[in-house]
Design a protein around this motif. Structure first.
Motif, PDB file in Angstrom:
ATOM      1  N   ASN A  67     -22.353 -38.323 -22.332  1.00 14.96           N
ATOM      2  CA  ASN A  67     -23.531 -39.175 -22.098  1.00 14.96           C
ATOM      3  C   ASN A  67     -23.758 -40.160 -23.250  1.00 14.96           C
ATOM      4  OD1 ASN A  67     -25.946 -39.838 -20.491  1.00 14.96           O
ATOM      5  ND2 ASN A  67     -27.024 -39.044 -22.282  1.00 14.96           N
ATOM      6  N   TYR A  68     -23.448 -39.723 -24.453  1.00 10.18           N
ATOM      7  CA  TYR A  68     -23.591 -40.617 -25.617  1.00 10.18           C
ATOM      8  C   TYR A  68     -22.679 -41.831 -25.466  1.00 10.18           C
ATOM      9  CZ  TYR A  68     -23.204 -42.266 -30.438  1.00 10.18           C
ATOM     10  OH  TYR A  68     -23.208 -43.048 -31.564  1.00 10.18           O
ATOM     11  N   ARG A  69     -21.425 -41.586 -25.121  1.00  8.71           N
ATOM     12  CA  ARG A  69     -20.486 -42.708 -25.010  1.00  8.71           C
ATOM     13  C   ARG A  69     -20.821 -43.589 -23.816  1.00  8.71           C
ATOM     14  NH1 ARG A  69     -14.533 -40.531 -25.526  1.00  8.71           N
ATOM     15  NH2 ARG A  69     -14.091 -42.766 -25.312  1.00  8.71           N
ATOM     16  N   HIS A  70     -21.312 -42.977 -22.737  1.00  7.96           N
ATOM     17  CA  HIS A  70     -21.789 -43.787 -21.607  1.00  7.96           C
ATOM     18  C   HIS A  70     -22.910 -44.718 -22.072  1.00  7.96           C
ATOM     19  CE1 HIS A  70     -23.757 -45.035 -17.953  1.00  7.96           C
ATOM     20  NE2 HIS A  70     -24.793 -44.245 -18.164  1.00  7.96           N
ATOM     21  N   SER A  71     -23.829 -44.181 -22.837  1.00  5.25           N
ATOM     22  CA  SER A  71     -24.961 -44.974 -23.323  1.00  5.25           C
ATOM     23  C   SER A  71     -24.480 -46.122 -24.216  1.00  5.25           C
ATOM     24  CB  SER A  71     -25.929 -44.075 -24.104  1.00  5.25           C
ATOM     25  OG  SER A  71     -26.373 -43.014 -23.290  1.00  5.25           O
ATOM     26  N   ALA A  75     -24.697 -50.144 -23.394  1.00  6.70           N
ATOM     27  CA  ALA A  75     -25.377 -51.063 -24.316  1.00  6.70           C
ATOM     28  C   ALA A  75     -24.402 -52.114 -24.860  1.00  6.70           C
ATOM     29  CB  ALA A  75     -26.015 -50.276 -25.462  1.00  6.70           C
ATOM     30  N   THR A  76     -23.168 -51.711 -25.090  1.00  6.85           N
ATOM     31  CA  THR A  76     -22.149 -52.654 -25.564  1.00  6.85           C
ATOM     32  C   THR A  76     -21.900 -53.736 -24.519  1.00  6.85           C
ATOM     33  OG1 THR A  76     -21.117 -50.915 -26.890  1.00  6.85           O
ATOM     34  CG2 THR A  76     -19.772 -52.855 -26.420  1.00  6.85           C
ATOM     35  N   ALA A  77     -21.830 -53.325 -23.257  1.00  6.53           N
ATOM     36  CA  ALA A  77     -21.628 -54.302 -22.177  1.00  6.53           C
ATOM     37  C   ALA A  77     -22.806 -55.275 -22.100  1.00  6.53           C
ATOM     38  CB  ALA A  77     -21.443 -53.580 -20.849  1.00  6.53           C
ATOM     39  N   ALA A  78     -24.010 -54.754 -22.243  1.00  8.40           N
ATOM     40  CA  ALA A  78     -25.199 -55.620 -22.211  1.00  8.40           C
ATOM     41  C   ALA A  78     -25.171 -56.611 -23.373  1.00  8.40           C
ATOM     42  CB  ALA A  78     -26.466 -54.766 -22.258  1.00  8.40           C
ATOM     43  N   PRO A 178     -15.081 -50.737 -24.129  1.00  4.71           N
ATOM     44  CA  PRO A 178     -15.599 -51.064 -25.466  1.00  4.71           C
ATOM     45  C   PRO A 178     -16.822 -50.217 -25.826  1.00  4.71           C
ATOM     46  CG  PRO A 178     -15.228 -53.060 -24.163  1.00  4.71           C
ATOM     47  CD  PRO A 178     -15.051 -51.901 -23.237  1.00  4.71           C
ATOM     48  N   GLU A 179     -16.824 -49.745 -27.065  1.00  4.02           N
ATOM     49  CA  GLU A 179     -17.946 -48.951 -27.589  1.00  4.02           C
ATOM     50  C   GLU A 179     -18.270 -49.464 -28.988  1.00  4.02           C
ATOM     51  OE1 GLU A 179     -17.031 -44.729 -27.347  1.00  4.02           O
ATOM     52  OE2 GLU A 179     -16.162 -44.987 -25.352  1.00  4.02           O
ATOM     53  N   ALA A 180     -19.327 -50.237 -29.105  1.00  2.21           N
ATOM     54  CA  ALA A 180     -19.742 -50.730 -30.421  1.00  2.21           C
ATOM     55  C   ALA A 180     -20.278 -49.564 -31.251  1.00  2.21           C
ATOM     56  CB  ALA A 180     -20.815 -51.806 -30.261  1.00  2.21           C
ATOM     57  N   PRO A 181     -20.124 -49.621 -32.573  1.00  2.00           N
ATOM     58  CA  PRO A 181     -20.723 -48.581 -33.420  1.00  2.00           C
ATOM     59  C   PRO A 181     -22.242 -48.584 -33.252  1.00  2.00           C
ATOM     60  CG  PRO A 181     -19.330 -50.075 -34.702  1.00  2.00           C
ATOM     61  CD  PRO A 181     -19.463 -50.671 -33.344  1.00  2.00           C
ATOM     62  N   ILE A 182     -22.846 -47.424 -33.326  1.00  2.00           N
ATOM     63  CA  ILE A 182     -24.298 -47.357 -33.118  1.00  2.00           C
ATOM     64  C   ILE A 182     -25.044 -48.166 -34.177  1.00  2.00           C
ATOM     65  CG2 ILE A 182     -24.694 -45.222 -34.417  1.00  2.00           C
ATOM     66  CD1 ILE A 182     -26.640 -44.499 -32.003  1.00  2.00           C
ATOM     67  N   ALA A 183     -24.413 -48.361 -35.327  1.00  2.00           N
ATOM     68  CA  ALA A 183     -25.049 -49.163 -36.387  1.00  2.00           C
ATOM     69  C   ALA A 183     -25.330 -50.593 -35.920  1.00  2.00           C
ATOM     70  CB  ALA A 183     -24.153 -49.178 -37.625  1.00  2.00           C
ATOM     71  N   VAL A 184     -24.551 -51.068 -34.971  1.00  2.00           N
ATOM     72  CA  VAL A 184     -24.787 -52.411 -34.426  1.00  2.00           C
ATOM     73  C   VAL A 184     -26.156 -52.479 -33.752  1.00  2.00           C
ATOM     74  CG1 VAL A 184     -24.023 -53.995 -32.592  1.00  2.00           C
ATOM     75  CG2 VAL A 184     -22.338 -52.946 -34.132  1.00  2.00           C
TER      76      VAL A 184
END
Ligand SMILES: [Fe+2]
Ligand SMILES: [Fe+2]
Length: 203
Positions: A67-71, A75-78, A178-184
């Motif tokens: 679920n974390y990576r889905h989230s 968000a990365t796609a948005a 694509p999965e941006a780092p959460i720091a982004v």
């Protein structure tokens, strides 16, 4: 001072000495309000992010990504689509309650973000689960109704919710995206949660 008190965030801060809420005096409330203002400004966004980060390494039950990576993927796609900051943050947290509150996780996220976001964002969060059912064509559970969203057909936020689900929710559950780092996202979360909150009362 009792040895088992929790530490305070800042040196120089004080505890309320009264052991029960109904014994607090005006000065106690004023002390709490002063310290809370600083506390929330730094801690609210950090806590929200920790709620997500705590699940980063969770095992899943069948989806290719947890679920974390889905989230993060959503968000990365948005973000890559150039959506505004509020939209990205709403997307990041739309499933934050997915495991702890599975049947009403949309309402969970809406309760968390509603004071800081538009009615449209709140509407998307609250109803995305039901709109998602529209795409679950072969689901054996009768509760997953492909036409469940139709009760809101014509509502001003119907199209935005359908678009959110179609573009960002049902497409971000696979490995290799694509999965941006959460720091982004962290500064965006901080800015959205530092907006003056709207007061939202129970219906
Ligand atoms: Fe969801
Ligand atoms: Fe989702």
């Amino acid at each position: 001072m009792a040895a088992d008190r929790s530490p305070l965030l800042e040196p120089g801060w004080q505890y309320v000495e009264a052991p029960r809420l109904d014994a607090f005096r005006r000065g106690d409330w004023e002390l709490l309000a002063r310290q809370r203002q600083v506390f929330d400004a730094g801690q609210q966004a950090a806590h929200a992010l920790r709620m997500l980060e705590a699940t980063a390494a969770d095992p899943g039950f069948g989806y290719q990504v947890n679920n974390y990576r889905h989230s993060i993927q959503a968000a990365t796609a948005a973000l890559q689509d150039g959506r505004d900051e509020e939209y990205v943050v709403v997307t990041l947290f739309h499933d934050v309650g997915f495991t702890v509150c599975p049947n009403s996780h949309g309402a969970f996220a809406a309760a968390m973000l509603a004071p800081y976001v538009s009615d449209a964002s709140r509407w998307i969060l609250e109803r995305h689960q039901i709109f998602q059912s529209h795409h679950c064509h072969d689901h054996p559970d009768e509760a997953v109704d492909p036409d469940g969203r139709e009760r809101w057909r014509g509502h001003e936020h119907f199209a935005a919710t359908a678009e959110f689900v179609e573009r960002y929710d049902i497409t971000t559950i696979a490995a290799g995206l694509p999965e941006a780092p959460i720091a982004v996202f962290a500064p965006m979360v901080a800015r959205i949660l530092s907006r003056p909150p709207r007061r939202i009362l129970p219906p």
